[in-house]
Design a protein around this motif. Structure first.
Motif, PDB file in Angstrom:
ATOM      1  N   THR A   1      41.019  51.105  38.410  1.00 31.95           N
ATOM      2  CA  THR A   1      42.047  50.078  38.498  1.00 31.95           C
ATOM      3  C   THR A   1      42.071  49.240  37.229  1.00 31.95           C
ATOM      4  O   THR A   1      41.488  49.638  36.203  1.00 31.95           O
ATOM      5  CB  THR A   1      41.828  49.236  39.784  1.00 31.95           C
ATOM      6  OG1 THR A   1      42.870  48.280  39.901  1.00 31.95           O
ATOM      7  CG2 THR A   1      40.486  48.524  39.794  1.00 31.95           C
ATOM      8  N   ASP A   2      42.757  48.074  37.289  1.00 29.42           N
ATOM      9  CA  ASP A   2      42.908  47.266  36.075  1.00 29.42           C
ATOM     10  C   ASP A   2      41.840  46.185  35.936  1.00 29.42           C
ATOM     11  O   ASP A   2      41.926  45.327  35.073  1.00 29.42           O
ATOM     12  CB  ASP A   2      44.318  46.654  36.007  1.00 29.42           C
ATOM     13  CG  ASP A   2      44.657  45.832  37.244  1.00 29.42           C
ATOM     14  OD1 ASP A   2      43.777  45.648  38.110  1.00 29.42           O
ATOM     15  OD2 ASP A   2      45.810  45.367  37.348  1.00 29.42           O
TER      16      ASP A   2
ATOM     17  N   ARG B   1      41.690  36.746  38.439  1.00 30.64           N
ATOM     18  CA  ARG B   1      42.937  36.148  37.939  1.00 30.64           C
ATOM     19  C   ARG B   1      43.055  34.678  38.357  1.00 30.64           C
ATOM     20  O   ARG B   1      43.776  33.904  37.753  1.00 30.64           O
ATOM     21  CB  ARG B   1      44.155  36.891  38.487  1.00 30.64           C
ATOM     22  CG  ARG B   1      44.345  38.243  37.859  1.00 30.64           C
ATOM     23  CD  ARG B   1      45.618  38.892  38.419  1.00 30.64           C
ATOM     24  NE  ARG B   1      45.459  40.328  38.388  1.00 30.64           N
ATOM     25  CZ  ARG B   1      45.702  41.074  37.321  1.00 30.64           C
ATOM     26  NH1 ARG B   1      46.119  40.517  36.215  1.00 30.64           N
ATOM     27  NH2 ARG B   1      45.518  42.382  37.373  1.00 30.64           N
TER      28      ARG B   1
ATOM     29  N   TYR C   1      34.902  41.670  42.111  1.00 35.85           N
ATOM     30  CA  TYR C   1      34.379  40.390  41.631  1.00 35.85           C
ATOM     31  C   TYR C   1      34.087  39.444  42.794  1.00 35.85           C
ATOM     32  O   TYR C   1      34.538  39.666  43.920  1.00 35.85           O
ATOM     33  CB  TYR C   1      35.401  39.747  40.677  1.00 35.85           C
ATOM     34  CG  TYR C   1      35.311  40.282  39.262  1.00 35.85           C
ATOM     35  CD1 TYR C   1      35.598  41.623  38.982  1.00 35.85           C
ATOM     36  CD2 TYR C   1      34.916  39.466  38.209  1.00 35.85           C
ATOM     37  CE1 TYR C   1      35.509  42.113  37.685  1.00 35.85           C
ATOM     38  CE2 TYR C   1      34.825  39.951  36.909  1.00 35.85           C
ATOM     39  CZ  TYR C   1      35.120  41.273  36.661  1.00 35.85           C
ATOM     40  OH  TYR C   1      35.023  41.757  35.387  1.00 35.85           O
TER      41      TYR C   1
HETATM   42  P1  ADP Z   1      45.868  49.047  41.580  1.00 33.65           P
HETATM   43  O1  ADP Z   1      47.281  49.042  41.106  1.00 33.65           O
HETATM   44  O2  ADP Z   1      44.930  49.706  40.629  1.00 33.65           O
HETATM   45  O3  ADP Z   1      45.729  49.548  42.975  1.00 33.65           O
HETATM   46  P2  ADP Z   1      45.639  46.325  42.567  1.00 33.65           P
HETATM   47  O4  ADP Z   1      46.538  45.338  41.901  1.00 33.65           O
HETATM   48  O5  ADP Z   1      46.029  46.832  43.902  1.00 33.65           O
HETATM   49  O6  ADP Z   1      45.406  47.525  41.544  1.00 33.65           O
HETATM   50  O7  ADP Z   1      44.148  45.740  42.678  1.00 33.65           O
HETATM   51  C1  ADP Z   1      43.510  45.224  41.555  1.00 33.65           C
HETATM   52  C2  ADP Z   1      43.691  43.711  41.517  1.00 33.65           C
HETATM   53  O8  ADP Z   1      42.997  43.131  42.620  1.00 33.65           O
HETATM   54  C3  ADP Z   1      43.055  43.037  40.310  1.00 33.65           C
HETATM   55  O9  ADP Z   1      43.927  43.034  39.211  1.00 33.65           O
HETATM   56  C4  ADP Z   1      42.742  41.631  40.834  1.00 33.65           C
HETATM   57  O10 ADP Z   1      43.683  40.674  40.420  1.00 33.65           O
HETATM   58  C5  ADP Z   1      42.849  41.751  42.352  1.00 33.65           C
HETATM   59  N1  ADP Z   1      41.665  41.242  43.074  1.00 33.65           N
HETATM   60  C6  ADP Z   1      41.698  40.429  44.152  1.00 33.65           C
HETATM   61  N2  ADP Z   1      40.469  40.107  44.555  1.00 33.65           N
HETATM   62  C7  ADP Z   1      39.610  40.740  43.724  1.00 33.65           C
HETATM   63  C8  ADP Z   1      38.194  40.811  43.648  1.00 33.65           C
HETATM   64  N3  ADP Z   1      37.403  40.154  44.511  1.00 33.65           N
HETATM   65  N4  ADP Z   1      37.643  41.569  42.658  1.00 33.65           N
HETATM   66  C9  ADP Z   1      38.423  42.238  41.775  1.00 33.65           C
HETATM   67  N5  ADP Z   1      39.783  42.206  41.821  1.00 33.65           N
HETATM   68  C10 ADP Z   1      40.387  41.473  42.772  1.00 33.65           C
END
Ligand code: ADP
Ligand code: ASP
Ligand code: MG
Length: 424
Positions: A177-178, A188, A183
């Protein structure tokens, strides 16, 4: 030699350049001798774009026939992705073949826009793997018993990937993922958030169900049910990073809990802005009231989350609960039209501008005073708590949406999640 499932999210598939990078990474794993299955999402923004087109043509449509077409439409984003990724792999001299969900098939229920996977036929995939091909399968979609295309709900490619990994008995499912892992809270919102090298399956389940969109909740449920080793990691590292290093990066969702994990009383903070609060005021305080209100809501296929009933004054009480934003208007109308007159309640009031903030940690099982510390921190910030819900490893509060970031940051600091020791 292992059987590995890679899942790439929308941002990771966001342009032809990024798709070419994904192809190079996957080819590197295949050339190292692994049997590779890849489950990509639609290119970033594509699913929103497609759903937006439908809304332009039929705003507010709610018939089952409409939802059937919505799935037919939304599923195309992933079909574009698998085709492009397969072409990119072949261009690099790596044999590859792509499949839509119905071709595998991935069989699901017929609940359009939120279908559940029932079974996956692994025959075709295994034959291609035996023939030395990388197999690429659409995320997010499947097919019901009557041959209609279905989708699995937003973020559903995670679930497709884990379900495919379970069906194939894969050695690991790697969710690219990005961000470079899970975390302590959404990085963000809190830049000081720290990546966890490991998180227990139970904690991940709570985090996902309480709003951390890094993994769709059903993907975590699948991983738990079929004991699929699951890892979240970044697709933005250079594609030619050392494979062993890559295999150990990110966050591992683990089924073993160790002492170090229990020492961290709170492991993470999740928040959810997708809910709205509804209160039925002046309800007669007598047996059967909760059933009359929530039974009617359940009959309308609306899921209820946090519930609170106040003590009665003069034989009357207030009854509040939260539902998903998408179900808010429908639920308020239903209560006004049917339930309030039947019950002789005073009125229905709603508040869509709330959010739920939750602290999560398996250490909460063995420590007292964690919830009260949460309440103290929020009171010191002047944040009013509207509702509370607890379980063995989490405490959630419903607060005014405008205080969400303040609450998450204050709690993150108060529970020392910004300190190095917090990351296991
Ligand atoms: P993808 O398009 O790869 O499925 P998502 O946008 O669905 O990605 O999920 C990744 C996003 O999840 C991250 O960019 C981050 O902003 C969000 N996120 C929310 N909570 C967490 C967390 N506890 N740890 C990491 N990322 C998180
Ligand atoms: N493309 C779908 C969505 O945007 C599924 C996914 O990305 O996981 O929700
Ligand atoms: Mg996602």
């Amino acid at each position: 030699m292992a059987l590995i499932v890679h899942k790439y999210g929308g941002t990771s598939m966001g342009s032809t350049e990024r798709i070419a990078n994904v192809a190079k990474r996957v080819a590197k794993w295949a050339r190292a001798g692994h049997r590779m299955v890849v489950v990509p999402s639609a290119m970033s923004g594509e699913t929103n774009r497609l759903l937006g087109l439908a809304k332009e043509l039929a705003p507010g449509k709610l018939t089952p026939d409409y939802y059937r077409e919505l799935d037919m439409l939304a599923s195309t984003g992933e079909q574009v992705s698998v085709g492009l990724l397969s072409i990119a792999l072949q261009a690099q001299g790596m044999p590859a073949v792509s499949y839509a969900g119905w071709q595998v098939p991935i069989r699901t229920s017929n609940a359009y826009t939120k279908a559940r996977i029932d079974s996956i036929d692994d025959q075709r995939v295994r034959a291609d793997l035996d023939a030395g091909k990388v197999v690429i399968i659409t995320g997010f979609q499947g097919v019901d018993d009557e041959g209609h295309i279905t989708t699995l709900g937003r973020g559903g490619s995670d679930t497709s990937a884990v379900a495919v990994a379970a069906a194939l008995g894969a050695d690991e499912c790697m969710i690219y993922t990005d961000v470079d892992g899970v975390y302590t809270t959404d990085p963000r919102v809190v830049p000081e958030a720290r990546r966890m090298a490991r998180i227990s399956f139970e904690e991940m389940l709570e985090m996902a169900s309480l709003g951390s969109k890094v993994l769709q909740i059903r993907s975590v449920e699948f991983a738990g049910k079929y004991k699929v080793p699951l890892r979240v990691l970044s697709s933005f590292t250079p594609w030619d990073i050392d494979l062993i290093e890559e295999a150990q990066s990110g966050t591992l969702i683990t089924f073993e809990e160790n002492e170090q994990m229990e020492q961290a009383i709170v492991s993470g903070i999740a928040f959810n802005r997708d809910e709205a609060k509804i209160s039925v005021l002046g309800v007669p305080d007598k047996p059967g009231i909760a059933y009359q209100i929530l039974g009617a809501v359940a009959d309308a296929n609306v899921e209820v989350d946090v519930i609170i009933q106040n003590v009665s004054k003069d034989g009357k009480t207030d009854f509040s609960f939260t539902v998903h934003h998408n179900d808010y208007a429908k639920t308020v109308d239903l209560l006004k039209d049917k339930v309030v007159p039947q019950l002789g309640a005073a009125e229905v009031v709603g508040d869509p501008r709330i959010c739920k903030v939750s602290i999560v940690g398996i250490g909460m099982r063995s420590h007292v005073g964690v919830a009260s510390k949460m309440f103290r921190v929020l009171s010191e910030e002047g944040i009013n708590i509207q509702m509370i819900s607890t379980s063995e490893i989490k405490t959630s509060v419903v607060i005014d949406e405008k205080y969400m970031e303040l609450a998450v940051r204050a709690l993150h600091r108060a529970f020392d999640l910004d300190q190095p020791a917090a990351a296991a």
